[in-house]
Each structure stands twice: as structure tokens, then as C-alpha cells.
Design a protein around this motif. Structure first.
Motif, PDB file in Angstrom:
ATOM      1  N   SER A 180       0.834  -1.202   0.000  1.00 37.58           N
ATOM      2  CA  SER A 180       0.000   0.000   0.000  1.00 37.58           C
ATOM      3  C   SER A 180       0.867   1.249   0.000  1.00 37.58           C
ATOM      4  CB  SER A 180      -0.915   0.025   1.225  1.00 37.58           C
ATOM      5  OG  SER A 180      -0.153   0.195   2.417  1.00 37.58           O
ATOM      6  N   ALA A 181       0.245   2.359  -0.393  1.00 37.03           N
ATOM      7  CA  ALA A 181       0.853   3.677  -0.279  1.00 37.03           C
ATOM      8  C   ALA A 181      -0.008   4.503   0.660  1.00 37.03           C
ATOM      9  CB  ALA A 181       0.946   4.339  -1.647  1.00 37.03           C
ATOM     10  N   PHE A 182       0.609   5.035   1.697  1.00 35.78           N
ATOM     11  CA  PHE A 182      -0.082   5.852   2.700  1.00 35.78           C
ATOM     12  C   PHE A 182       0.389   7.288   2.508  1.00 35.78           C
ATOM     13  CE2 PHE A 182      -0.269   7.489   7.184  1.00 35.78           C
ATOM     14  CZ  PHE A 182      -1.662   7.509   7.276  1.00 35.78           C
ATOM     15  N   ILE A 183      -0.556   8.205   2.310  1.00 33.67           N
ATOM     16  CA  ILE A 183      -0.205   9.584   1.971  1.00 33.67           C
ATOM     17  C   ILE A 183      -0.842  10.531   2.974  1.00 33.67           C
ATOM     18  CG2 ILE A 183      -0.238  11.341   0.160  1.00 33.67           C
ATOM     19  CD1 ILE A 183      -0.671   9.101  -1.870  1.00 33.67           C
ATOM     20  N   LEU A 184      -0.021  11.453   3.485  1.00 32.37           N
ATOM     21  CA  LEU A 184      -0.500  12.459   4.432  1.00 32.37           C
ATOM     22  C   LEU A 184      -0.283  13.860   3.882  1.00 32.37           C
ATOM     23  CD1 LEU A 184       0.873  11.174   7.873  1.00 32.37           C
ATOM     24  CD2 LEU A 184      -1.492  11.061   7.058  1.00 32.37           C
ATOM     25  N   ASN A 185      -1.306  14.711   4.050  1.00 32.52           N
ATOM     26  CA  ASN A 185      -1.133  16.151   3.862  1.00 32.52           C
ATOM     27  C   ASN A 185      -0.665  16.738   5.179  1.00 32.52           C
ATOM     28  OD1 ASN A 185      -2.238  16.439   1.144  1.00 32.52           O
ATOM     29  ND2 ASN A 185      -4.216  15.959   2.078  1.00 32.52           N
ATOM     30  N   LEU A 186       0.384  17.530   5.130  1.00 34.72           N
ATOM     31  CA  LEU A 186       0.923  18.150   6.335  1.00 34.72           C
ATOM     32  C   LEU A 186       0.812  19.671   6.227  1.00 34.72           C
ATOM     33  CD1 LEU A 186       4.204  16.047   6.619  1.00 34.72           C
ATOM     34  CD2 LEU A 186       2.026  15.606   7.768  1.00 34.72           C
ATOM     35  N   SER A 187       0.446  20.315   7.320  1.00 29.91           N
ATOM     36  CA  SER A 187       0.365  21.770   7.337  1.00 29.91           C
ATOM     37  C   SER A 187       0.803  22.293   8.703  1.00 29.91           C
ATOM     38  CB  SER A 187      -1.065  22.241   7.021  1.00 29.91           C
ATOM     39  OG  SER A 187      -1.981  21.755   7.977  1.00 29.91           O
ATOM     40  N   ARG A 188       1.160  23.553   8.723  1.00 23.04           N
ATOM     41  CA  ARG A 188       1.661  24.139   9.968  1.00 23.04           C
ATOM     42  C   ARG A 188       0.513  24.530  10.891  1.00 23.04           C
ATOM     43  NH1 ARG A 188       7.075  24.715   9.199  1.00 23.04           N
ATOM     44  NH2 ARG A 188       7.815  25.286   7.131  1.00 23.04           N
TER      45      ARG A 188
END
Length: 618
Positions: free
Chosen positions: A610-618
Motif C-alpha cells: 500500500s501507499a499511505f499519503i498524508l497532507n501536512l500543514s503548519r
């Protein structure tokens, strides 16, 4: 019978006397006033027209030179047109002794430039399609008088009937997918015999005409306008390496060296590494550049100045006429390199917002990067001026790496090493990246019809640096059809694009449950990517693969994307502290593409394959 004999006698006398009638061809067929280039080459073709000399008496228009060639049936005129010259009918007088006639050549008014010739970049998502295989919207153009090959749906190596109307009918589908640009394989006339089959469009027989079985120049221009109205772009496929054997030139070549001599140079060796190889032999270089691509594609000699000018001007004509936003140049590494550099420079000087991607099919990053504009570490003095290249090394790394067992140089490590060589590119974010295309096996088939690996491949495609391109049908996880040759196996028609199809993949009801599931997944991914500035412009930071896991980030100031891939068959656990240099800079995380909140703890758990993708923000 007497009348016919007299006509033949008059024709014979005209031929021997050097008298011509008006040319049967003028290329380009028209031009525009106030163009970004001032020089215009006219290629006139007609019986004995090479015996004539032209004159023009219009303020602001000068006849720089005129060239007669080996064939008496051509005359090349070079005009210099000042920007003060308005749109008008330009009279060109041709004289041969007492014989004379006038050509009325049209200089049109240019269209407003807003919304045209926009270029394309890493914020785009390109949909590649082969028009003959997408949809048949106009059955009336399946058979055209004067064109040798009609539609034969019983044979996948022959024309299937897809056309511009079929594309227009399904623009809603393409837009809804989240695509922002469409690359069409060539639509030039390919009037090839049925024994060859020119459905693919790469054996042009008229470089100024859309094939009438696909549509017309006017319908192509309207298609570009309709695509623009939806906020999307169009990339035109061109070929300057070769033409089709039945191109009208071939029955009466302008000069003896217009095409390379196949008896002398044979067929190309397909070794694209040769131009960037400091140890390459002249013999191998000649075979690559001067050899014919296949027996049905004569190899053009771009060192013929008249031909080089013709080809460059043909590109500028299509850009101006149609409003296209970019060009994909087929077989970029096969013509003379100095010609391709000149062509690229002249096109981009005339249209600064435009973009060009060259097809450079090589296996290594070093040889791929050689062709990008002003590459570092190239010391032979060559600069292609080319902004974008087709990133075959990354494609091979994804396709083959996902099939292999993990190791230091195998499996996901191949993707890592492809990224690790990005310093060789001038700008890897301008590379066009892909996991399959019209010349390769479909990625789902290549990965053993493994849906998990397919989704990993697609996740890498949408999150890697570069300009992603998706091959039509990939959104349905298309495999292969077991008929025809290799090419035809991955150039299927889209079910529902033909009136007699039993189902239509363009509708939810016509798709299988699995197709609807995959389509929904890909639409969500595509629309998510469209909003991510980090994926468009962010730098890539990667961590070395570890036990069949691979993690990289795309970082842009206040936002970032984390991609964590598990290529193994077991659950994998990652220590968050390993990625602290990035993760500590961001306070919020959401799972892509859905957007569910995610709390980063000491460990990150990855599902198998699988590919696990996260959006990151401050």
C-alpha cells in the motif's frame, strides 16, 4: 477522343516549354500579419513552376530569396514581412519569359492570444489518448474517397474509426476525471495502404492536414477551443524525424537529399544513448540519425536548409492556427541534434509561454538528462534548448521495481535511485512522468494484474516531482486484449465509444463494479493533486528504502505531503522519529485524498502492499 488527345498534346507542349499553370499546392496555405516571426517560407508546387521567378510589390514585404531545386516542380520563396503590414491579400507575380500569373496569398488577422498557447507544467495532469481508439462520434467519415484505408473493427491492427467528434462527445468525462491537459497522438493525414495501417498517426502524408477520417483542420481547431473553454489544455504530437512512405513528396522529391538514402544507411539501431556517449562510433551515430525508423517511414534530412525551414514553420503554423498549448515531439533524439535545438529555440522564442516535451526513450538518467535544456555535467557543448523530457528511467523504475523482490538495488530501491540522480537534470520537475503509454504494455498488466501494486504505482505517479501523464483507460485499470500485435494489445477501443458497443464505460451504469471503484479512487486522487501546491512545486526529500518500505516528502513552505510505501506482504511499522526533520515542522496531518484527520504518533503503521499519503500543514 479528339478532345482528349488535344488536351494531352497541350499538356506535353506546356511541359517542354517550361510553362506552368497556377501551383497545385502552396504551403503553408495561408499566414498571418503581425506574427512573432518575420520570415515566411512559401513552398510552391506545380508543373514546371521552378522555371518561374516571383516578384512582390507591397510596402513592408520583401522577397529575400527564391530557390529552384532539383525537381522543376517546386519553387521556394522567402519573404520578410514587416510588423506594419496589415492583414491583406498578398499578390505574388510569377513570370517565365512572356508567361505570367499572379497568386493571391492570404495574410490573416491573428486571433487574440488570451487563453491560447499557455504551456503546461507540474500543476497539470495530462490525459494521453489515441484518437482512433477513443470514440467514434461520426460514422460518416469512416470511409473517405481518396483515402486508402477504411474502418475494419474485426482487425485491431487496422483503423477503428475514432475521431474528433467522439472526443468532443466525451470531454465531460475527461474533465470529470480531473485531467487538466489532453495529449492526442498525431492527427495528421496518414494515407497509408491497408497493408500498413496508419491509424496511429505517425506516418504523415500531409503535414498541413488533419486526416479526414478523424475530422478536419476546422474541427481540430474547434476541439482545442472547446477544451480551453473547460479550463484544460491541448498538447499536439508532432514528428520531424520521418514521414509516411506515401507522403506526396515521395513521388516527386524536391531535392535528392530531402530524405536519407535507405540503401546507404539502412534502418535505425534505436540506440538513443549514442548522442550522449563520448565513445560512440560514427557508424553507429549515422545509423541512429540517418537510418529509417521502419520501412514505411522515410527518414528526413533536416540538414537540408529548405526542409528544416519548412518543418519549423509548419510547427509555428499549427501553434498559431489551432491555439495549442504544447507539443510532444516524437522521436526527439533521432533527427540531427543541432536541428532539434534550433527548432525548439525558434518555437519557444516565438511563443514564450509555450512548452515542449521531447520523447527521449533511453534507459538511464544520464542519457535522459542529456537532452534537457542546459544540463549540468554535459561537456560536449550541446544544448538542446528543450524544457521537458519524457522520464523513461523513472517509468521503468516504478514498473519494474514494484514487480521485484526488495534489495539494495532492486524493488522500491529502483525508485529511490532514480530520484537520487535528479542532480543530472536541469529541472526534474519539468520531466513528463508516466507509468504507461501507447508504446508500452499497460501498467496493470505489467504488474501482474495486482490492484495493490497498481495503486502504489499511481500514487507514486501523482506525488513524484514532474508533470504526470495518464494513458487513457488507466482510470479503468485496463489490461490487455489477446488479439492483434503487441501495440494493439494496449491500444484498445474504449467500450461505449462506438454505437454498437454492448456497454459504455463513459457511464456509471455501463461500467463494472470494479471499474467504478477504481474510477472513484483515481478521480479522488486526481482532484486532490490539483489542489496541492506542494505536489506542483515542492522540493522532493527522500529517505533510503528500508525492508521494502520507502518514504519521501514533497515540501513547500507551509505545506508538505508525506508518501509512505509498503511493498511487502506484511504490515510494516515506521518509527516517526526517523522523519523528525520534516514532521516536526508541521502540526496538522490529514489522510489523502479523503482528508480525514490523522494524529502522528511514535509509530506509523502501513498496510501490506500500500501507499499511505498524508497532507501536512503548519
Amino acid at each position: 477522343m479528339i478532345k482528349r488527345s488535344l488536351t494531352a498534346l497541350v499538356s506535353l507542349l506546356l511541359a517542354h516549354s517550361g510553362i506552368a499553370q497556377e501551383p497545385t499546392r502552396i504551403e503553408p496555405p495561408f499566414w498571418w500579419a503581425q506574427m512573432p516571426v518575420s520570415e515566411l517560407q512559401l513552398q510552391l508546387y506545380g508543373e514546371n513552376i521552378g522555371h518561374y521567378r516571383a516578384s512582390i510589390d507591397i510596402p513592408g514585404v520583401s522577397l529575400k530569396k527564391q530557390v529552384a531545386v532539383d525537381s522543376p516542380n517546386y519553387l521556394f520563396l522567402y519573404l520578410e514581412i514587416d510588423e506594419s503590414v496589415p492583414a491583406m491579400t498578398l499578390p505574388i507575380l510569377l513570370k517565365n519569359g512572356e508567361d505570367r500569373f499572379t497568386i493571391d496569398y492570404e495574410l490573416l488577422e491573428r486571433e487574440a492570444t488570451e487563453g491560447r498557447n499557455q504551456g503546461f507544467d507540474a500543476s497539470d495532469l495530462i490525459y494521453l489518448m489515441m484518437p482512433d481508439r477513443f470514440a467514434n462520434g461520426n460514422l460518416d467519415n469512416d470511409e473517405i474517397e481518396g483515402l486508402t484505408e477504411g474502418v475494419d473493427r474485426s482487425d485491431p491492427t487496422k483503423r477503428q474509426g475514432g475521431d474528433i467528434q467522439g472526443i468532443s462527445d466525451h470531454l465531460d468525462y475527461i474533465e470529470d476525471l480531473g485531467m487538466t491537459a489532453i495529449w492526442f497522438t498525431p492527427m495528421f493525414e496518414n494515407n497509408s495502404p491497408p497493408s500498413y495501417g496508419g491509424y496511429h498517426g505517425y506516418a504523415a502524408t500531409d503535414m498541413y492536414a488533419v486526416d479526414r477520417r478523424i475530422g478536419s483542420n476546422a474541427s481540430y481547431k474547434q476541439l482545442v477551443s472547446d477544451v480551453h473553454d473547460r479550463g484544460m489544455k491541448v498538447i499536439m504530437d508532432m514528428i520531424h524525424n520521418h514521414i509516411g512512405l506515401d507522403h506526396w513528396w515521395m513521388s516527386d522529391l524536391p531535392t535528392k537529399d530531402w530524405v536519407h538514402d535507405v540503401e546507404k544507411f539502412g534502418y535505425t539501431n534505436f540506440k538513443g544513448t549514442i548522442p550522449g556517449d563520448p565513445h560512440a562510433s560514427q557508424y553507429d551515430w549515422n545509423r541512429l540519425v540517418k537510418g529509417w525508423f521502419v520501412p514505411y517511414m522515410p527518414d528526413l534530412n533536416q540538414r537540408n536548409e529548405l526542409l528544416a525551414d519548412y518543418l519549423i514553420q509548419n510547427s509555428i503554423w499549427w501553434i498559431e492556427y489551432s491555439g495549442i498549448d504544447g507539443i510532444r515531439m516524437d522521436t526527439y533524439l533521432y533527427p540531427y541534434p543541432e536541428y532539434m535545438a534550433r527548432w525548439t529555440q525558434e518555437v519557444l522564442t516565438a511563443y514564450p509561454n509555450f512548452n515542449i516535451v521531447g520523447e527521449v526513450w533511453v534507459e538511464t538518467v544520464a542519457h535522459e538528462s542529456y537532452w534537457q535544456d542546459d544540463p549540468p555535467n554535459v561537456d560536449d557543448g550541446y544544448d538542446s534548448n528543450l524544457p521537458s523530457v519524457t522520464d523513461f528511467p523513472l517509468s521503468f523504475a516504478i514498473r519494474d521495481g514494484l514487480k521485484e523482490e526488495f534489495g539494495w538495488t532492486t524493488g522500491l530501491s529502483k525508485v529511490y535511485y532514480a530520484f537520487a540522480q535528479d542532480r543530472l537534470y536541469t529541472d526534474p520537475n519539468k520531466n513528463v512522468i508516466f507509468i504507461d503509454n501507447h508504446d508500452m504494455s499497460r501498467v496493470f498488466e505489467h504488474l501482474g494484474k495486482d490492484e495493490s501494486l497498481f495503486k502504489i504505482a499511481y500514487s507514486i505517479l501523482l506525488t513524484a516531482r514532474g508533470i504526470p501523464q495518464v494513458y487513457y483507460g488507466t482510470e479503468l485499470m485496463m489490461g490487455h486484449e489477446n488479439r492483434g500485435g503487441d501495440d494493439e494489445a494496449w491500444r484498445q477501443t474504449m467500450p461505449g465509444g462506438w454505437p454498437d458497443d454492448k456497454r459504455s464505460v463513459f457511464t456509471k451504469r455501463g461500467r463494472t463494479d470494479k471499474e467504478n471503484e477504481i474510477l472513484s479512487y483515481m478521480k479522488a486522487m486526481n482532484h486532490w493533486r490539483a489542489k496541492s501546491k506542494a505536489l506542483h512545486h515542492g522540493k522532493l526529500l527522500q529517505f533510503i528504502p528500508d525492508e521494502n518500505t520507502f518514504v519521501y516528502f514533497r515540501i513547500l513552505e507551509d505545506e508538505a505531503v508525506m508518501v509512505a510505501i509498503n511493498g511487502g506482504d506484511e504490515i510494516a511499522t515506521l518509527e516517526s522519529s526517523r522523519f523528525a526533520e520534516v514532521l516536526d515542522q508541521y502540526r496538522k496531518a490529514t489522510v489523502a485524498p479523503e482528508g480525514a484527520a490523522y494524529k502522528i504518533s511514535e509509530k506509523i503503521t502501513l498496510k501490506p502492499r500500500s501507499a499511505f499519503i498524508l497532507n501536512l500543514s503548519r
